[in-house]
Write an enzyme that holds these catalytic residues in place. Structure first.
Site, PDB file in Angstrom:
ATOM      1  N   SER A 134      11.375  -0.653  -5.605  1.00  0.00           N
ATOM      2  CA  SER A 134      10.618  -1.186  -6.726  1.00  0.00           C
ATOM      3  C   SER A 134      11.437  -1.112  -8.021  1.00  0.00           C
ATOM      4  CB  SER A 134       9.287  -0.451  -6.842  1.00  0.00           C
ATOM      5  OG  SER A 134       8.428  -1.091  -7.754  1.00  0.00           O
ATOM      6  N   HIS A 143       4.709  -3.410  -0.227  1.00  0.00           N
ATOM      7  CA  HIS A 143       5.712  -3.244  -1.268  1.00  0.00           C
ATOM      8  C   HIS A 143       6.644  -2.063  -1.026  1.00  0.00           C
ATOM      9  CE1 HIS A 143       7.645  -3.541  -5.080  1.00  0.00           C
ATOM     10  NE2 HIS A 143       7.124  -2.429  -5.555  1.00  0.00           N
ATOM     11  N   ASP A 199       3.949  -9.503  -0.290  1.00  0.00           N
ATOM     12  CA  ASP A 199       4.151  -8.489  -1.314  1.00  0.00           C
ATOM     13  C   ASP A 199       4.168  -9.224  -2.644  1.00  0.00           C
ATOM     14  OD1 ASP A 199       5.047  -6.597  -3.097  1.00  0.00           O
ATOM     15  OD2 ASP A 199       7.123  -6.699  -2.405  1.00  0.00           O
TER      16      ASP A 199
END
Length: 402
Positions: free
Chosen positions: A192, A380, A327
Site C-alpha cells: 500500500s 488490497h 481492489d
C-alpha cells in the site's frame, strides 16, 4: 570525548582522526550511540504454551536525541537464520501498525475467537507465514504508529521524508545490535502506501548520502504489494463505499480480524509480554488518522526507474478478483501500467501461474529483474489470501519459477 590521559602518546595523525571521528559520532544521528533495548518473547497471552517460533520485540531510538522510539517485532526464519534472507517490512497506511503484517499478512500468527468480556482473542499459528523462508523485522513506522512513540510532543507530525530517514537510522542501529545478520541477503518489503517509501529507502542504501554507511548490507532487492506510486486522495472512503455498494457484507465490514487485534493489543497482559514501555502510548489503533502526517512525495516512479537501471531483484504483486470485484485502493491495472512504463523488454510473457492444477493468478517478468504477479481472488493486502501470497513469495525468494 577522548580523555587527555589517553592521548598523550598517540601519533598526531591518529589523534586527529580519533577527534574527528568523535565529533562525527556526536553530530550525526546515524552514528550516535543507540539506546536500544530488546527482549526475547517466549509466550503470548491468548496462545497456549511456548511459541513455536523465535520472536523478539524491542525499541530503537532515532532522531538527533533519540527522542523517537521505534518499536519492532523480529521473527527469525523457521529454516536457517544464518543464511536465509532478512526482510525489513514497512506497513502502509501511512500510520498503520506493523502488527498488521505480523498477524494479518506475512507473519506467523493470526487471531480467532468470539469477543467476550474479560477474555482475549485466541492466538493461532499461521501455516502460511513468510517466515518459513525468511527472517522478518516488522517496524512500527512512522513514529506514532502502533507502539512507536515520541518522548516529546504526542502531536508530532511525521511525513514522507522523515519516515525515510528514520528507516535508515533504524537499520544502522539494528544491524549494530545484530551483526550476525549482516551477511544475509537483505530485502525491503511493504504494501500500500509504503510503496512510496520502500524504493527511496532502497536507493538511499545503494547510492545516496548514506551509501558508505550501508556498504556492509547485502542488499538484494525489494518487494511491494499493491503499492502506491501516485497517492490517491479518496482512499479513506473506499471500504465504506464497498460496503454501501454491497460488495462486502456488514459482518466482514465490522471484522477483517481488526477488532480482535484491537482488544488483544490493548490488553495489559499483552503489553507486558511484548515489553511495551508503560505509559508510552494510550490506545493502540491499527491505522491512525492522517492528520499528523505530511504527504510530501508526488510520485515513487522515478525511484523505480533508478533502481531498475541497477538490476536488483523486485517482486511487485497485486491482488484482484474476478466478477468485477477489484481492489479499489490500488487496482492491478494501475500497477501494471507503471511497470510497463519503465520500458523494459518482457523476458517471460503474461501467463497463468498455478497452485496444483488451479490458476492462482497471472505473472510477467521483465529484463530489469522485476516480476509482476497477480493473485486471483485477493484484496488490497495479503491477509485476504495468505496461502496464495505465501506461495508466490516462497517461489520468488528461493528463485523458483512461478
Amino acid at each position: 570525548m577522548i580523555s587527555p590521559l589517553t592521548t598523550n602518546h598517540l601519533d598526531p595523525m591518529v589523534l586527529s582522526f580519533r577527534l574527528s571521528l568523535s565529533i562525527l559520532l556526536h553530530l550525526h544521528p546515524l552514528f550516535s550511540a543507540s539506546a536500544y533495548a530488546h527482549w526475547t518473547v517466549n509466550s503470548l497471552p491468548g496462545f497456549s504454551g511456548d511459541l513455536p517460533f523465535s520472536l523478539e520485540t524491542g525499541y530503537v531510538g532515532v532522531g538527533d536525541r533519540e527522542e523517537f522510539q521505534l518499536f519492532y517485532y523480529f521473527v527469525k526464519t523457521y529454516s536457517n537464520p544464518k543464511t536465509d534472507p532478512l526482510i525489513l517490512w514497512l506497513t502502509g497506511g501511512p500510520r498503520c501498525s506493523s502488527l498488521s503484517g505480523l498477524a494479518f499478512e506475512s507473519g506467523p500468527i493470526n487471531f480467532e475467537g468470539e469477543l467476550k468480556e474479560g477474555s482475549l482473542p485466541q492466538v493461532l499459528i499461521n501455516p502460511y507465514s513468510w517466515t518459513q523462508n525468511s527472517s522478518i523485522i516488522y517496524l512500527d513506522l512512522p513514529v506514532g504508529t502502533g507502539f512507536s512513540y515520541t518522548k516529546t510532543s504526542q502531536d508530532h507530525k511525521s511525513g514522507d521524508h522523515e519516515q525515510v530517514q528514520h528507516s535508515l537510522q533504524f537499520l544502522k542501529k539494528w544491524f549494530d545490535d545484530h551483526p550476525e545478520f549482516i551477511s544475509n541477503p537483505f530485502y525491503i518489503a511493504g504494501n500500500s502506501y509504503s510503496g512510496m517509501i520502500v524504493p527511496i529507502v532502497a536507493l538511499q542504501i545503494l547510492e545516496g548520502t548514506y551509501k558508505h554507511i550501508f556498504s556492509f548490507i547485502n542488499f538484494q532487492g525489494y518487494i511491494l504489494g499493491n503499492p502506491f506510486t501516485i497517492p490517491h486522495a479518496s482512499e479513506n472512503f473506499r471500504i465504506l463505499f464497498a460496503r454501501n455498494m454491497a460488495l462486502i457484507s456488514d459482518e466482514l465490514y465490522e471484522q477483517y480480524d481488526a477488532i480482535l487485534a484491537y482488544y488483544w493489543a490493548n490488553n495489559d497482559q499483552v503489553r507486558k509480554a511484548l515489553h511495551i514501555h508503560e505509559g508510552s502510548i494510550g490506545e493502540w489503533i491499527r491505522c491512525r488518522g492522517k492528520e499528523y502526517y505530511n504527504f510530501e512525495l508526488t510520485s515513487a516512479f522515478p525511484y523505480h526507474v533508478n533502481l531498475s537501471s541497477k538490476g536488483y531483484r523486485s517482486l511487485i504483486y497485486s491482488c484482484f478478483e474476478y466478477s468485477g470485484d477489484h481492489d479499489m485502493v490500488v487496482p492491478h491495472m494501475e500497477t501494471h501500467a507503471w511497470i510497463k512504463a519503465l520500458n523494459y523488454s518482457v523476458v517471460d510473457d503474461w501467463r497463468p501461474w498455478f497452485i496444483d492444477d488451479e490458476v492462482g493468478g497471472y505473472t510477467r517478468s521483465f529484463a530489469n529483474n522485476m516480476t509482476f504477479v497477480t493473485v486471483k481472488g485477493g484484496g488490497h493486502t495479503p491477509e485476504y489470501l495468505r496461502e496464495e501470497s505465501s506461495i508466490v513469495f516462497k517461489r520468488w525468494i528461493i528463485g523458483e519459477s512461478l
